[in-house]
Design a protein around this motif. Structure first.
Motif, short mmCIF file in Angstrom:
data_model
loop_
_atom_site.label_atom_id
_atom_site.label_comp_id
_atom_site.label_asym_id
_atom_site.label_seq_id
_atom_site.Cartn_x
_atom_site.Cartn_y
_atom_site.Cartn_z
N ARG A 138 0.82 -1.21 0.00
CA ARG A 138 0.00 0.00 0.00
C ARG A 138 0.85 1.26 0.00
O ARG A 138 0.46 2.29 -0.53
CB ARG A 138 -0.93 0.01 1.21
CG ARG A 138 -2.13 -0.88 1.00
CD ARG A 138 -3.03 -0.81 2.19
NE ARG A 138 -4.22 -1.61 1.98
CZ ARG A 138 -5.15 -1.78 2.91
NH1 ARG A 138 -5.03 -1.20 4.08
NH2 ARG A 138 -6.20 -2.51 2.66
N THR A 196 2.08 1.59 -3.58
CA THR A 196 1.04 2.08 -4.49
C THR A 196 0.49 3.42 -4.05
O THR A 196 -0.50 3.89 -4.60
CB THR A 196 -0.12 1.08 -4.57
OG1 THR A 196 -0.55 0.77 -3.25
CG2 THR A 196 0.29 -0.20 -5.26
N ILE A 256 -1.22 4.23 -1.57
CA ILE A 256 -2.52 4.26 -0.91
C ILE A 256 -2.36 4.84 0.49
O ILE A 256 -3.18 5.62 0.95
CB ILE A 256 -3.14 2.84 -0.85
CG1 ILE A 256 -3.52 2.40 -2.27
CG2 ILE A 256 -4.36 2.81 0.05
CD1 ILE A 256 -4.01 0.97 -2.35
N TYR A 282 3.10 11.14 -7.40
CA TYR A 282 1.71 10.75 -7.62
C TYR A 282 1.50 10.16 -9.02
O TYR A 282 0.80 9.17 -9.19
CB TYR A 282 0.78 11.94 -7.40
CG TYR A 282 -0.66 11.61 -7.70
CD1 TYR A 282 -1.38 10.76 -6.85
CD2 TYR A 282 -1.29 12.08 -8.85
CE1 TYR A 282 -2.68 10.41 -7.13
CE2 TYR A 282 -2.59 11.74 -9.14
CZ TYR A 282 -3.29 10.91 -8.28
OH TYR A 282 -4.57 10.55 -8.56
N ILE A 339 1.79 6.28 -10.01
CA ILE A 339 0.83 5.19 -9.77
C ILE A 339 0.18 4.71 -11.07
O ILE A 339 -0.32 3.60 -11.12
CB ILE A 339 -0.24 5.54 -8.72
CG1 ILE A 339 -1.10 6.70 -9.19
CG2 ILE A 339 0.38 5.80 -7.37
CD1 ILE A 339 -2.32 6.90 -8.31
N PHE A 340 0.25 5.51 -12.11
CA PHE A 340 -0.32 5.05 -13.39
C PHE A 340 0.62 4.08 -14.09
O PHE A 340 0.26 3.44 -15.06
CB PHE A 340 -0.64 6.23 -14.30
CG PHE A 340 -1.61 7.17 -13.66
CD1 PHE A 340 -2.89 6.73 -13.35
CD2 PHE A 340 -1.24 8.45 -13.32
CE1 PHE A 340 -3.78 7.58 -12.73
CE2 PHE A 340 -2.13 9.30 -12.70
CZ PHE A 340 -3.40 8.86 -12.40
N TYR A 352 -1.96 -2.96 -9.83
CA TYR A 352 -2.02 -3.61 -8.52
C TYR A 352 -3.22 -4.54 -8.44
O TYR A 352 -4.35 -4.13 -8.65
CB TYR A 352 -2.07 -2.54 -7.43
CG TYR A 352 -2.33 -3.04 -6.03
CD1 TYR A 352 -1.80 -4.23 -5.56
CD2 TYR A 352 -3.10 -2.28 -5.15
CE1 TYR A 352 -2.04 -4.67 -4.27
CE2 TYR A 352 -3.34 -2.72 -3.85
CZ TYR A 352 -2.80 -3.91 -3.42
OH TYR A 352 -3.05 -4.34 -2.15
N ARG A 367 -10.48 3.41 -17.51
CA ARG A 367 -10.45 4.86 -17.72
C ARG A 367 -9.85 5.56 -16.51
O ARG A 367 -9.13 6.55 -16.64
CB ARG A 367 -11.86 5.39 -17.99
CG ARG A 367 -12.38 5.04 -19.36
CD ARG A 367 -13.75 5.62 -19.57
NE ARG A 367 -13.71 7.07 -19.68
CZ ARG A 367 -14.78 7.85 -19.53
NH1 ARG A 367 -15.95 7.32 -19.26
NH2 ARG A 367 -14.68 9.15 -19.65
N LEU A 368 -10.16 5.05 -15.32
CA LEU A 368 -9.58 5.65 -14.12
C LEU A 368 -8.07 5.52 -14.14
O LEU A 368 -7.35 6.31 -13.53
CB LEU A 368 -10.13 4.97 -12.86
CG LEU A 368 -11.57 5.29 -12.48
CD1 LEU A 368 -11.94 4.58 -11.19
CD2 LEU A 368 -11.76 6.80 -12.30
N LYS A 369 -7.57 4.51 -14.86
CA LYS A 369 -6.12 4.33 -14.93
C LYS A 369 -5.51 5.12 -16.07
O LYS A 369 -4.34 4.96 -16.38
CB LYS A 369 -5.79 2.85 -15.08
CG LYS A 369 -6.10 2.12 -13.80
CD LYS A 369 -5.90 0.65 -13.96
CE LYS A 369 -6.05 -0.03 -12.61
NZ LYS A 369 -5.92 -1.46 -12.72
N GLY A 370 -6.32 5.94 -16.72
CA GLY A 370 -5.76 6.87 -17.69
C GLY A 370 -5.98 6.52 -19.14
O GLY A 370 -5.49 7.20 -20.02
#
Lengths: 305, 417
Positions: free
Chosen positions: A47, A50, A52, A69, A72-73, A77, A99-102
């Motif tokens: 964590r 990543t 978190i 930051y 993380i893309f 995980y 999409r949240l991952k880019g």
């Protein structure tokens, strides 16, 4: 080259120390095994990697600079405790998470369809997740983890809940990812798979790294100098100062002995000593399994406490 | 990747998965119908009479008063020739009550009695006393022997027709307010805002809890900041609420337009329209939306915090208590304020951000100073900002914490993480 490195990372939760100056180095394009008993602090470390949660002290270096930051893309995980939206259609939520991952929506869809086809679950695209079997859900989750083609992949107990056929499928996928040049962190209790997959490991116990390094090196270092030999004769004639017989037996052809070398001589010297008086059929040194090393090391730290 | 687009993606999911649900479409259409249906049914039930008129037997020993009592749809008066005692013996189910008059009522007002085996409802008493009272006062007036006395008294009664008129603040133009209409509309909006906050607040809580208990959050949080995830959820679900309100507003406009087409010239419609008077529905709706957004955000962010803290729905109750008490307090002050919209309670609670969205909606139809409105809105949105900051901290820690439910003391510690 070191891809990711943690330096003296400390994390304290109310009342207990989850990580105590944990330093690990994860080499690029290798599979790194993160081992340890339950509650040792593996998930906390993941964590922190990543982002978190943040460490209390220490730092994480990503390609030799502090982890940022945006990094993380570049990480995929797969958590141990995994879950998806039960009521949402499989394809829809895979696109959402991608999409949240880019990824853009169309990019996500295109890649997902390929993966779904590869894993033979394309026909489930429009089904709700709760209609899928657990194994299929795991496949979906795996796909989501790798969909944005990150440089670093973290798999926390990836094989739990898979049947042997799918475990094999997944193992091959992981090895393929390694061949493609990805760096992989692999956290597990399954020591057999560690021997097969991992290049390096770190063993965490009681919030500390108790063992780390190259898998083969570690196994060599933990050799007990125990040998398995087969002979033609019922009795093994050997000097007691040279070796000690741990057990013996026989099968339809030969007599079997398990012996421990007691003197500090090379294996070939040891063998030649034995050959003088015995008719040796085979001679093999026992390399300890990761499982044995794991149990041994964890027990040792418990005794020390 | 820009931060805002992440929130955007979350908002899209939260919004569309809910709006596309069959249950949402169904409820949105059905709710107003159900509401109208229920109120019509109550109205209808209240107006219809019971099938048969109740029989009241009159034993009038003076013989003067029976003609005064007029039978209505509800009560039928029957004169009895036999004596009262006789009737008591023979009384059967068909007789509701027996009225006995034994003497001249002008001289002896106590000489009247109503006997019944059931409790007598007030409308029955009314049916007896009001004609008799009129008759008796007429008789009394006659007994003074002054000619045209009745006429004189009638003339001396001056009927005041009080219309309350409120001066417009700037233009000096007069705005006629109808207090009945104002309170009715205020009530409707208050209940709406209360309902919306409760319903959508608990949807937020369930949404957060679903992500936590299904452990989806671990997958998402590795690519989205917890704050973005929370805000996306709050905004997305809030938009669902506004959509529902929008659909209802459109339905209402449709009904009104329909009514105008069919009843446009009829008197009823004109009266209804006129009674809205100065109450500007459009302006009210705008304030409703503004106060809904504020009230929703302040409460649903608290609900989001609860969702993040708990591990199972059973734990929710303990943490929801204080919030439910607060919101119920707001509702009751709102209802009370309808009677006294400018009183100190109404004034202060319409500034306090946890009650203002609900209480203010009651007051607005009566007219509120612009500075009060402005102050209330500023306080509300200032608090929203503040509350969200705190909640975000609890949320961030809570969604990744499993195991035993935390104590309030531990929650305070989370704020410092």
């Amino acid at each position: 080259m070191i891809f990711l490195e943690t330096k003296e990372v400390v994390k304290q939760y109310s009342g207990h120390l989850a990580l105590d100056k944990v330093s690990v180095q994860i080499p690029e394009q290798k599979v790194f095994g993160l081992l340890g008993p339950n509650g040792a602090g593996k998930t906390t470390l993941i964590r922190i990697i990543t982002r978190i949660t943040a460490p209390d002290y220490g730092e994480v270096l990503f390609k030799n600079r502090p982890l940022a930051y945006e990094d993380i893309f570049k990480i995929g995980y797969l958590p141990e405790e995994r879950g998806l939206y039960k009521k949402m259609k499989v394809g829809e939520q895979a696109v959402y998470l991608a999409r949240l991952k880019g990824l853009t929506a169309s990019e996500a869809k295109e890649r997902l369809k390929k993966w779904f086809e590869k894993f033979d679950i394309l026909s489930w695209w429009d089904k709700k997740l709760e209609e899928l079997s657990k194994g299929m859900q795991q496949k979906v989750q795996f796909i989501i983890t790798v969909i944005h083609e990150p440089e670093l992949l973290i798999f926390d107990e990836p094989f739990s809940g898979f049947d042997p056929i799918n475990t094999e499928l997944l193992k091959n996928e992981i090895l393929q990812l390694k061949e493609q040049g990805k760096t992989i962190i692999f956290s597990t209790h399954n020591m057999a798979s560690v021997e097969e997959i991992c290049d390096e490991i770190a063993l965490i116990d009681k919030s500390k790294v108790v063992l780390s390094g190259d898998v083969n090196q570690i196994r060599d270092d933990h050799k007990q100098h125990i040998f398995k030999i087969r002979t033609e004769n019922e009795n093994l004639i050997a000097n007691e100062a040279l070796c000690e017989i741990l057990s013996q037996g026989e099968d339809s052809r030969n007599y079997l002995f398990r012996i421990k070398k007691n003197v500090d001589i090379s294996n070939s010297e040891f063998l030649s000593n034995l050959l003088k008086n015995n008719e040796i059929v085979s001679f093999e040194e026992e390399i300890p399994s990761m499982n044995d090393i794991f149990i041994q090391t964890v027990n040792k730290t418990q005794v020390n406490k | 990747m820009a931060l805002n687009s992440k929130i955007g993606i979350v908002i899209q999911r939260e919004y569309f998965t809910r709006v596309k649900k069959k249950s949402f479409i169904f409820l949105t259409i059905l709710m107003p119908l159900l509401f109208i249906g229920l109120s019509l049914t109550t109205f209808f039930l209240a107006t219809i009479n019971e099938g048969k008129a109740k029989v009241i037997v009159v034993v009038d020993e003076t013989g003067k008063y029976f003609p005064v009592l007029k039978s209505t749809d509800q009560y039928q008066f029957i004169e009895s020739k036999t004596g009262f005692q006789e009737f008591r013996k023979n009384s059967d189910e068909s007789v509701y009550a027996t009225l006995v008059i034994t003497d001249d009522l002008l001289e002896n007002p106590d000489a009247i009695m109503l006997y019944s085996s059931n409790p007598v409802v007030s409308s029955a008493e009314e049916a007896i006393t009001s004609p008799l009272n009129n008759y008796l006062s007429d008789k009394k007036l006659e007994s003074y022997n002054i000619p045209n006395l009745k006429q004189i008294i009638e003339d001396s009664k001056i009927k005041l027709n009080l219309k309350s008129v409120k001066w417009g603040d700037e233009t000096g133009s007069e705005i006629q307010t109808s207090s009945v209409m104002a309170s009715a509309i205020g009530m409707v909006f208050t209940f709406l805002i209360y309902m919306f906050i409760m319903i959508y607040g608990s949807i937020v809580m369930q949404g957060v809890m679903e992500e936590k208990t299904n452990r989806i959050v671990e997958v998402i949080v590795s690519s989205v900041k917890p704050f973005d995830l929370m805000m996306g959820k709050l905004v997305g679900i809030g938009l669902v609420g506004l959509t529902q309100f929008g659909i209802w507003a459109l339905l209402l406009l449709g009904v009104q337009a329909g009514a105008f087409m069919f009843l446009g010239n009829s008197e009823v419609f004109q009266t209804i329209n006129a009674s809205f008077g100065a109450i500007n529905i459009l302006e009210l709706s705008l304030y409703f939306i503004l106060f809904f957004i504020g009230g929703y955000l302040i409460y649903s962010s608290l609900f989001a915090a609860i969702g993040a803290i708990i591990n199972s729905p059973e734990d929710a109750q303990q943490y929801m208590m204080p919030i439910t008490v607060l919101i119920l307090f707001a509702l009751y002050t709102g209802i009370y304020s309808a009677q006294n919209p400018d009183g100190p309670l109404a004034f202060w609670t319409s500034l306090f951000p946890f009650t203002s969205p609900i209480v203010m909606m009651v007051r607005i139809p009566y007219g509120v100073h612009w500075w009060e409105l402005l102050l209330s809105i500023v306080l509300l949105f200032g608090s929203v900002f503040f509350v969200i900051q705190i909640v975000a901290k609890i949320y961030r820690v809570g969604i990744l914490m499993y195991g035993k439910k935390p104590t309030y003391k531990e929650l305070m510690k989370w704020l410092k993480y």
